[in-house]
Enzyme design. Structure first.
Site, short mmCIF file in Angstrom:
data_model
loop_
_atom_site.label_atom_id
_atom_site.label_comp_id
_atom_site.label_asym_id
_atom_site.label_seq_id
_atom_site.Cartn_x
_atom_site.Cartn_y
_atom_site.Cartn_z
N GLY A 247 0.86 -0.99 0.04
CA GLY A 247 -0.17 0.22 0.01
C GLY A 247 0.68 1.47 0.36
O GLY A 247 2.03 1.21 0.81
N ALA B 150 0.26 6.17 4.77
CA ALA B 150 0.88 5.44 6.07
C ALA B 150 2.27 4.65 4.57
O ALA B 150 2.65 4.47 5.54
CB ALA B 150 0.11 4.59 6.66
N GLY B 151 1.86 4.31 3.88
CA GLY B 151 2.47 3.87 3.07
C GLY B 151 3.76 3.91 2.42
O GLY B 151 4.47 4.73 2.87
N HIS C 183 -20.34 9.05 6.50
CA HIS C 183 -19.94 10.41 6.71
C HIS C 183 -21.54 11.06 6.13
O HIS C 183 -22.25 10.65 5.53
CB HIS C 183 -18.76 10.30 5.78
CG HIS C 183 -17.98 11.88 5.89
ND1 HIS C 183 -19.18 12.89 5.18
CD2 HIS C 183 -16.99 12.21 6.01
CE1 HIS C 183 -18.06 13.84 5.38
NE2 HIS C 183 -17.06 13.45 5.77
N ARG D 18 -19.41 13.39 13.37
CA ARG D 18 -20.09 12.79 12.49
C ARG D 18 -21.11 11.52 12.54
O ARG D 18 -22.01 11.48 11.68
CB ARG D 18 -18.72 11.64 10.93
CG ARG D 18 -18.10 12.57 10.35
CD ARG D 18 -16.83 12.07 10.07
NE ARG D 18 -16.12 12.96 9.72
CZ ARG D 18 -15.17 12.95 8.90
NH1 ARG D 18 -14.17 11.38 8.74
NH2 ARG D 18 -14.30 13.74 8.52
N HIS E 273 -17.95 5.59 4.47
CA HIS E 273 -16.72 6.24 4.19
C HIS E 273 -15.39 5.90 5.38
O HIS E 273 -13.87 6.11 4.41
CB HIS E 273 -16.91 7.69 4.46
CG HIS E 273 -15.40 8.87 4.73
ND1 HIS E 273 -15.15 9.01 4.23
CD2 HIS E 273 -15.33 9.56 5.93
CE1 HIS E 273 -14.08 10.05 4.32
NE2 HIS E 273 -14.21 10.00 5.13
N GLU F 41 -5.48 3.33 8.20
CA GLU F 41 -6.31 2.99 7.92
C GLU F 41 -6.90 1.58 9.09
O GLU F 41 -7.83 1.84 8.98
CB GLU F 41 -7.62 3.54 6.85
CG GLU F 41 -9.32 3.14 7.30
CD GLU F 41 -9.73 3.84 6.25
OE1 GLU F 41 -9.36 4.57 5.27
OE2 GLU F 41 -10.88 3.21 6.11
#
Lengths: 129, 277, 491
Positions: C39, C43-44, C265, C336, C407, C431
């Site tokens: 990924g 992050a990746g 969301h 949310r 979402h 995530e």
């Protein structure tokens, strides 16, 4: 998933969803036909593998939602709400992380708990009034 | 989600979503089909019936593909991902125009209401020597990655950087740099150009860093390295016709190319020590 | 009982102390290790670049045609940081507190505090990379308040903060690819994890172009593969977003935590028909100036649905601004989950609008009156354009129609304080893990978490594991586990 494991969840709806997911999964494995071959760009093949995994994850989601008989944040159980209709947590019984261990195909997953310790904040009912 | 001949819908789980009140149309598609990079391609005529006008162009292709798979034929391969106009993965030359007839619109944001019943739509991949066709409508755009790798960055390691507000940047400059930075790297500029030039793409990145104070130290090396790589990949030279700007789905301006030329020229005629002195 | 490995000591010192206690790998030995990163989103890409800078060899994998296309790119609103540039009382502790509370007290204190601590460094890092954040006329960075926060701590780049941050991380990644420290594999999908003697030692991938099933070996594997929102028929995720990498790792022994925590969301463009492939999200920054309402009565809603009345025909006294009514102090800016649930409630009452009845209004008439159309255009222009492209309606003239959509998923692979899963050597970032958002994520904190994990957590923690291996030997490519895992793959 949207209907029974979406914004508001109930024991009844989730149980129903679990059955439906199983049906879908059977149907999927019995009826799936993937065209084309392995040695090329193949959309059907890419999608088929991903859907298969989602169908398994879906069931775990429902199991998790069923076992957490409290409302918290995005997880809203109709059975657990305040008088004003807000999410009602159950800190005594559910202040933990639910971590699930895979035990093999069609085996129920095993629940492991990580207790959440709050030393620096006081747990309160969220209020945005 | 469609899988093989089995149309997979969570029908029982999303009963609320089966209301459909849109207008429908029948279309004739002439689609470029090509098995792989090494085979010859050709146009194939495919009928697309009962297409709702509020579908996106790619949703129309989804429907056509469901139909093809049901018939046991190979679905049309096309690149797509976010379907909200930002990832830059979708492409397609539609009736001769990259991303179709609408201005400032990616293919995934193009809706069928821009077409009419009975229309013939010609769908091709990006055409450029530097973007070989992988299959049907998908091309290999890794040349863009290699151009970025040649110099599209500021040499800074994680950590050990100054406070974010240490260098104020005039709003006008920051906004201009942002405009250049909005390029989504889809390659429409190359597809639009008779010379298959990648100048708009390269100039957007060069401009972003040439404008910002953070980009100054390697400003000219960057322009030179990126242009050299661009040439090496086989992209053509700028035609000065502005087709790239006209077809760019995010509105990257030609002034970026002017700036790139200036940067490249400066890099070529002066020694690095002189321009930084 | 799971051991979270959260260090003892006062909250504010936990991470500093922990960093000191982590084992280090000598610079000359780092090049003997290979790390696999699956990924290339925030992050990746940030993890791969930072680890390569340290001297590790890195291999990155993404299913898209370029690392830059990962779905982090679609994040619109912004990224939080406790910089307190606005002098409005923000602090690391306040960001920590808001995040814990926003997550309804189902996240780990120590992780969330570390996230808030790292937030300030992220902004510095991104600005140094040339990320063009919005600025004030004086040249300093601009902030806005976002998603239920009462301070202005959100940094943004018009409506495309995700793309700008990702391009920053992608540029750092490109620099390392050029240097030969990162080998990037695009159009590759991870199919399985290779586990040898209980440790993650590689992955099996499918080259999506040639169909070739390949084995890749490494001393550690980082899954940065995003969430599982596409488990729902419609979500705002990209079409390709999938749970396969995380799920296959789960089947190899990584525990999966809190899968039922999903985020709906509130501000998405409503569904139109059955053929629809995805839902499009609009930044909830819209709720800063837009007012959410439905008609007070079912009868009026019915007339709207049939097109007998237009939204502007509904008189002020016949409108129910239900969020402002029920939550006077937060109004349209409630978190949310609260905003979404309330929208569903009024729709269930039969007061929904739009042809399908599955929508509520988000109205900018007051904002346009107050600030002028030009200011509204400058703030939200691209979102308004996007809305118009999809719906063929002009939101400057008629209120937008919005409805909640799936979402983000807060659940994910269980990780300890070091971001390691229950399989030694297998890490999970962004995530895809479960750790920082509890049962609900606040706006502008997903980008923060992805980059915190990648730039400022994993570079420290992965070294501790590698140093503890006690050997610098390359992973044995010919180990039977690779062939066995490859064969087991059912595709």
């Amino acid at each position: 998933m949207w209907e029974y494991c979406g914004m508001a969840r109930t024991e009844e709806g989730l149980t129903k969803a679990k059955g439906l997911i199983r049906e879908l999964r059977n149907e999927f494995w019995n009826n799936v036909t993937v065209l084309g071959s392995n040695e090329e760009l193949n959309m059907s093949l890419e999608k088929a593998g991903r859907v298969a995994d989602f169908l398994e994850l879906g069931e775990l989601m429902v199991d998790d939602a069923l076992h957490r008989r409290e409302s918290c944040g995005g997880h809203f159980r109709l059975e657990s709400q305040t008088e004003e209709g807000e999410a009602k947590r159950d800190d005594e019984n559910f202040a933990y992380v639910a971590a699930w261990e895979y035990k093999g195909p069609d085996q129920p997953e095993v629940l492991h708990k990580e207790e959440l310790v709050f030393e620096n904040v006081k747990l309160t009912q969220r209020s945005y009034k | 989600m469609s899988v093989g001949t089995y149309t997979f819908r969570y029908s029982t789980l999303h009963t609320q979503f089966i209301i459909d009140m849109s207008k429908h149309m029948n279309l004739t598609l002439k689609v470029w089909r090509q098995k792989n990079q090494n085979s010859e391609g050709k146009f194939v005529t495919i009928q697309a019936n009962n297409i709702a006008d509020d579908m996106s162009f790619l949703e129309m292709l989804d429907v056509v593909n469901e139909d093809l798979t049901r018939k046991g034929e190979d679905p049309i391969y096309f690149d797509h991902d976010c379907r909200e106009g930002i990832c830059g993965m979708c492409s397609l030359v539609i009736n001769g125009r990259p991303h179709g007839p609408n201005e400032r619109t990616t293919t995934c944001q193009l809706h069928m209401r821009s077409f009419h019943d009975g229309q013939t739509i010609v769908i091709e991949p990006w055409r450029a020597a530097a973007f070989p066709v992988l299959k049907d409508l998908a091309v290999d755009r890794s040349a863009f990655d290699r151009i970025q790798q040649a110099g599209g960055y500021i040499n800074v390691n994680t950590g050990g950087v100054p406070d974010a507000n240490a260098i104020p940047i005039p709003k006008r400059i920051a906004d201009e740099a942002f405009e250049s930075a909005t390029c989504i790297g889809c390659g429409a500029c190359v597809a639009a150009c008779k010379n298959a030039s990648a100048m708009l793409f390269v100039s957007a990145k060069v401009s972003q860093f040439a404008l910002l104070p953070q980009g100054q130290t390697e400003r000219y090396e960057r322009a030179q390295a990126m242009v050299d790589q661009m040439d090496k990949e086989g992209f053509g030279n700028c035609t000065n016709t502005g087709a790239c700007e006209a077809e760019c789905p995010v509105g990257i301006k030609l002034t970026n190319i002017a700036r790139l030329n200036r940067e490249y020229f400066t890099a070529k005629i002066f020694r690095q020590e002189d321009v930084h002195a | 009982m799971l051991d979270s490995k959260v260090p003892a000591g006062p909250l504010a010192e936990k991470w500093s102390n922990h960093k000191f206690n982590l084992k280090l790998v000598n610079p000359a030995n780092k090049r003997k290790f290979t790390i696999i990163v699956v990924g290339t989103g925030l992050a990746g890409a940030s993890a791969a670049a930072s680890l390569a800078e340290l001297g590790y060899n890195v291999k990155t994998f993404c299913y898209q045609d370029s690392p830059r296309r990962a779905h982090s790119i679609a994040a619109q609103g912004g990224i939080n940081a406790a910089k307190n540039y606005q002098n409005d009382g923000d602090s690391i502790f306040r960001l920590f507190y808001d995040t814990i509370k926003g997550g309804d007290y189902r996240a780990r204190e120590a992780n969330v505090y570390r996230l808030a601590e790292n937030s300030v460094k992220i902004i510095d890092q991104c600005v140094a990379q040339g990320v063009p954040f919005a600025r004030e006329y004086g040249g300093l960075l601009d902030n806005r308040s976002f998603g239920g926060a009462q301070v202005s701590r959100t940094f943004y780049a018009r409506g495309q903060t995700g793309q700008q941050l990702l391009l920053g991380a992608y540029s750092a990644l490109n620099r390392q690819i050029k240097k030969g420290k990162v080998k990037s594999y695009t159009r590759h999908e991870m199919l399985d994890l290779v586990v040898i003697d209980g440790h993650a030692k590689g992955i099996i991938t499918r080259d999506l172009v040639t169909g070739k099933i390949e084995a890749h070996e490494g001393h550690a594997v980082l899954l940065c593969t995003g969430g599982y929102g596409n488990v729902f028929f419609l979500s705002t995720n990209a079409m390709g977003c999938n749970v396969t990498a995380a799920w296959r790792a789960h089947k190899r022994g990584a525990f999966f935590a809190n899968p039922c925590y999903t985020q709906i969301h509130p501000t998405c463009i409503p569904v139109t028909g059955d053929h629809q492939s995805k839902l499009t999200l609009m930044s909830e920054s819209l709720r800063n100036d837009g007012r959410v309402w439905v008609p007070k009565t079912k009868e009026l809603a019915e007339k709207l649905r049939k097109g007998e009345l237009g939204p502007n025909d509904i008189k002020e006294e016949d409108r129910d601004y239900f969020l402002e009514r029920k939550y006077p102090s937060f109004g349209n800016l409630v978190p949310r989950d609260v905003a979404s649930r309330n929208a569903k409630e009024v729709v269930d009452e039969g007061r929904g609008v739009g042809k399908t009845g599955f929508a509520v209004f988000l109205d900018f008439a007051d904002a346009i009156k107050r600030m002028g159309e030009e200011t509204v255009r400058a703030k939200y222009g691209n979102l308004f354009d996007m809305y118009q492209k999809i719906t063929d309606e002009n939101p400057y003239e008629v209120p937008m129609r919005i409805y909640p959509a799936v979402h983000y998923t807060m659940g994910g692979l269980w990780v300890d304080y070091n971001l390691m899963t229950t399989i030694p050597g297998l890490y999970c970032l962004g995530e895809a893990n479960f750790s920082d958002h509890g049962a609900n994520r606040l706006g502008a904190s997903a980008l923060m978490q992805g980059l915190s994990d990648g730039y400022f957590v994993i570079p420290y923690t992965v070294g501790d594991y590698l140093a503890g291996l006690g050997s610098f030997a390359p992973v044995d490519k010919n180990h039977p586990a690779f062939e066995e895992t490859r064969k087991n793959d059912r595709r």
